[in-house]
Design an enzyme around this catalytic site. Structure first.
Site, PDB file in Angstrom:
ATOM      1  N   GLU A  91       0.529  -1.298  -0.032  1.00 22.72           N
ATOM      2  CA  GLU A  91       0.465   0.079   0.183  1.00 22.72           C
ATOM      3  C   GLU A  91       0.862   1.244  -0.196  1.00 22.72           C
ATOM      4  O   GLU A  91       0.421   2.551  -0.609  1.00 22.72           O
ATOM      5  CB  GLU A  91      -1.013   0.290   1.280  1.00 22.72           C
ATOM      6  N   SER A 370     -33.171 -16.928 -27.379  1.00 19.75           N
ATOM      7  CA  SER A 370     -34.330 -16.246 -28.077  1.00 19.75           C
ATOM      8  C   SER A 370     -35.258 -14.951 -27.390  1.00 19.75           C
ATOM      9  O   SER A 370     -35.940 -14.618 -28.470  1.00 19.75           O
ATOM     10  CB  SER A 370     -35.502 -17.248 -28.901  1.00 19.75           C
TER      11      SER A 370
END
Length: 719
Positions: A91, A370
């Site tokens: 970090e 579909s």
């Protein structure tokens, strides 16, 4: 120009430049101090507070108190050195050298942003703690004023607290997935130990999680968690905190090493987990704040009774006869008048010990088949004037994907010849759908889909009958959430509403933000009505009869995906009708619902009654939502008229011999819309006016798919 003149000019320019620099510094300083004058005050109580967020349903009943159930703070003296080294390695390399802001890191981020044309942060660990405590984490909120305030508070904090205290605040503040707050809490619940008893690879895993805790969850995403852990270990080695031997031993340790069975971390009903995950995501999307680390009250749109009933439909055999416990279901239900998501569930038999795991209801990694035809092909064709009635004649005959030699097949490898538009949709014929998309044009179809909240990185003719996309990003393709919202536009007369899980947030300072969903016009009211009228017949005469309820006015469309020939030969090995996905999307005047069914392993096929589950789940839920409500039917809008079972635009011909109005040509299509409209004696049978109609049962090559399936040919090249 003589030498004295040159010297005077240089002096003048130097003074002018220096004056500009001083003015810029003064002005910049003035702006900076103006911004920081509005910064919140530092408070130790906020840095260490166990904030929680309360979540309410649509009747203002409390659902959950997130953040209150699991938080065990670590004491500074109990934090192992290896954890500190792991955190600063991944970090903030210079954490112990800077005083709140890191000018070297800021300059590096600035240069990287210039080179990559992207935005990369230069925040220190102290600034991250300030952000978690006071500010939004949203990228859109990274304003100059916010950054100035963040930097100022970080500097102030560094003057008031030791580095050890800042690290302790951070370690106890971060969210660690699965309802765990703080690394000590995660250590106890993941490993059954305190932080100071964990191994190096275990500490590295915890150190890497805060940037994306759910993504790096070792239970749900072990591969991503291992990659992140190994990156932390690599940074520790590069910083000289561990030796090469320690690194090799740690990265070769299984990510599951020491992990105990995950216990339930939630104080809310299991049926709410998927919905709450989307609440968390939408709160951050709309406000920039993570409710797991920022205390707030969130008022949602969920109908808890409906949500619980959906859970019961999924997890009992009282409503639907499931073939086995492994078959999965994912669905979303929205209020068609405003887009509010009243219920959503992503799976059957969900694990009770995983919080905010994968929610298939919003995933776009399965094919919606579909169900795409109404929104990709036929609605755009009516909207743009390619067709002028539901009786328009379309061609179900041998046809190739435009620009290719690849044929489009129907499920039965047969053709019905000339049929009405209504019958083509009702019986889910593939050829007319692809030909219709060609007439509409790819760009116009994509624009229409965008108006319904659905997008593709690029659209292809195969998308006439499929939602497949080459991109894995959830931004693209279809999900139950997206399809329920898209079909809702048919139900309400053509307006699209973004799916909304929340309607109000009250922040800890008492301020509130309400979310009123303003819809956008996606299609004409006439288009929506004509589509609804056709899709009603899908339930009465077509492929959606398993969703039919005689007393309820509703419309919808089935969908089925299928396997490639290679998958069938190598994995499926059956001559039965099979499919990886079976779907249903439908709606009433009040609600729209989209349902996906399939197995988590796509190569496990749906067979037999498994292919009817999607429609039956829909029918069961719509029965619950609609009983006793005196459901209303749709009224035909101005601009349309009815002749028998078909609906026509004003000016469209309604008889076989009357002249047809001119149709505007598609600017993108390789073929114009020259089809004429006519009526048919029945929408439930193919047209008898076409002498070339073939009997599908006379074909020598039979498909192994169900009557609603589309073929999945390789992606055709664009013409």
């Amino acid at each position: 120009m003589n030498k004295p003149t040159i010297l005077r000019l240089i002096k003048y320019l130097s003074i002018s430049f220096l004056s500009l620099v001083i003015a810029a510094i003064v002005l910049g300083g003035g702006v900076f101090f103006y911004y920081v004058s509005k910064a919140p005050s530092l408070s130790e109580s906020k840095l260490v507070a166990t904030t929680s967020s309360k979540i309410y349903d649509n009747k203002n009943q409390l659902i959950a108190d997130l953040g209150s159930e699991r938080r065990v703070n670590a004491q500074a003296n109990d934090i192992p050195t290896d954890l500190v080294k792991a955190i600063v390695s991944i970090e903030d390399h210079r954490f112990f050298d800077h005083r709140g802001i890191d000018t070297i890191r800021i300059l590096g981020a600035f240069l990287r942003n210039l080179q990559s044309n992207s935005l990369q942060g230069g925040s220190t660990l102290t600034q991250q703690l300030i952000k978690l405590t006071y500010f939004s984490t949203s990228t859109s909120d990274q304003t100059i004023s916010r950054k100035a305030q963040e930097a100022w508070l970080a500097i102030q904090l560094e003057q008031k607290a030791t580095k050890q205290e800042i690290l302790t605040y951070y370690i106890n503040k971060v969210y660690m997935s699965n309802g765990n707050y703080g690394m000590q809490t995660a250590a106890q619940n993941y490993y059954g130990k305190d932080l100071n008893n964990l191994s190096l690879p275990q500490l590295a895993l915890l150190a890497g999680m805060p940037q994306a805790p759910n993504q790096y969850d070792p239970y749900s995403h072990p591969e991503a968690a291992q990659d992140r852990r190994n990156l932390v270990l690599s940074e520790m080695k590069n910083q000289g905190y561990i030796s090469a031997e320690q690194y090799e031993k740690a990265v070769n340790t299984p990510i599951t090493d020491g992990l105990q069975s995950l216990k339930s971390a939630s104080n809310y009903p299991a049926y709410m987990d998927n919905y709450l995950k989307e609440v968390i995501n939408q709160v951050e999307e709309e406000t920039g704040y993570n409710l797991l680390t920022t205390g707030m009250d969130v008022y949602t749109n969920v109908d808890q009774e409906a949500q619980k009933h959906l859970w019961d439909i999924y997890n009992t055999d009282e409503y639907v006869a499931y073939p086995d416990d492994e078959l999965q279901v994912a669905s979303t239900i929205v209020d068609v008048s405003n887009g509010k998501v009243i219920a959503q569930l992503g799976a059957r038999h969900q694990s009770s010990n995983v919080s905010f795991g994968i929610n298939q209801a919003v995933e776009t990694n399965r094919d919606w088949g579909s169900t795409m035809k109404p929104i990709t092909d036929y609605a755009p064709a009516l909207e743009y004037g390619v067709y002028d009635s539901t009786a328009t004649i379309v061609h179900d005959e041998p046809y190739n994907y435009p620009g290719t030699n690849t044929p489009v097949y129907n499920w039965d490898r047969g053709y019905f010849g000339n049929i009405t538009l209504q019958y083509a949709l009702q019986q889910s014929r593939n050829v007319p759908a692809v030909e219709t998309l060609n007439k509409v044009g790819l760009n116009r179809a994509k624009t229409f889909l965008n108006g319904l909240g659905i997008d593709y990185p690029s659209i292809h003719y195969s998308n006439a009958i499929s939602s497949n996309t080459t991109e894995s990003d959830k931004k693209y393709g279809a999900s139950s959430e997206k399809m329920a919202a898209a079909y809702a536009a048919f139900a309400n007369g053509g307006t699209y509403y973004k799916p909304m899980y929340i309607h109000k947030v009250v922040f800890s300072d008492g301020s509130e933000k309400e979310f009123s969903n303003v819809g956008t016009r996606a299609m004409k009211e006439t288009t929506a009505y004509m589509m609804t009228d056709m899709m009603k017949t899908v339930l009465t005469y077509g492929t959606g009869r398993n969703a039919y309820l005689a007393w309820l006015p509703q419309a919808g469309k089935t969908g089925t995906s299928n396997y490639t020939d290679e998958e069938i030969e190598n994995h499926i090995k059956t001559s039965q009708f099979v499919a990886p996905d079976e779907l249903f999307a439908g709606y009433t005047r009040k609600y729209s619902m989209a349902v996906w069914t399939g197995y988590s392993n796509r190569l496990t096929p749906l067979v037999g009654n498994g292919l009817t589950v999607a429609a039956k789940v829909y029918r069961s839920m719509m029965t619950y939502l609609s009983e006793g409500s005196n459901p209303e039917d749709w009224n035909i809008p101005e601009g349309l008229y009815r002749n028998g079972e078909f609906v026509f635009k004003n000016g469209a011909r309604s008889t076989w011999n009357s002249p047809a109005p001119q149709q505007p040509p598609s600017t993108e299509s390789s073929s114009s819309s020259s089809d004429s409209s006519t009526s048919q004696s029945s929408s439930t049978t193919p047209s008898t006016n076409n002498s070339t109609t073939t009997n599908p049962n006379n074909n020598t090559q039979q498909s192994n798919t169900t009557p609603d399936q589309q073929n999945q040919n390789p992606q055709p090249a664009q013409p």
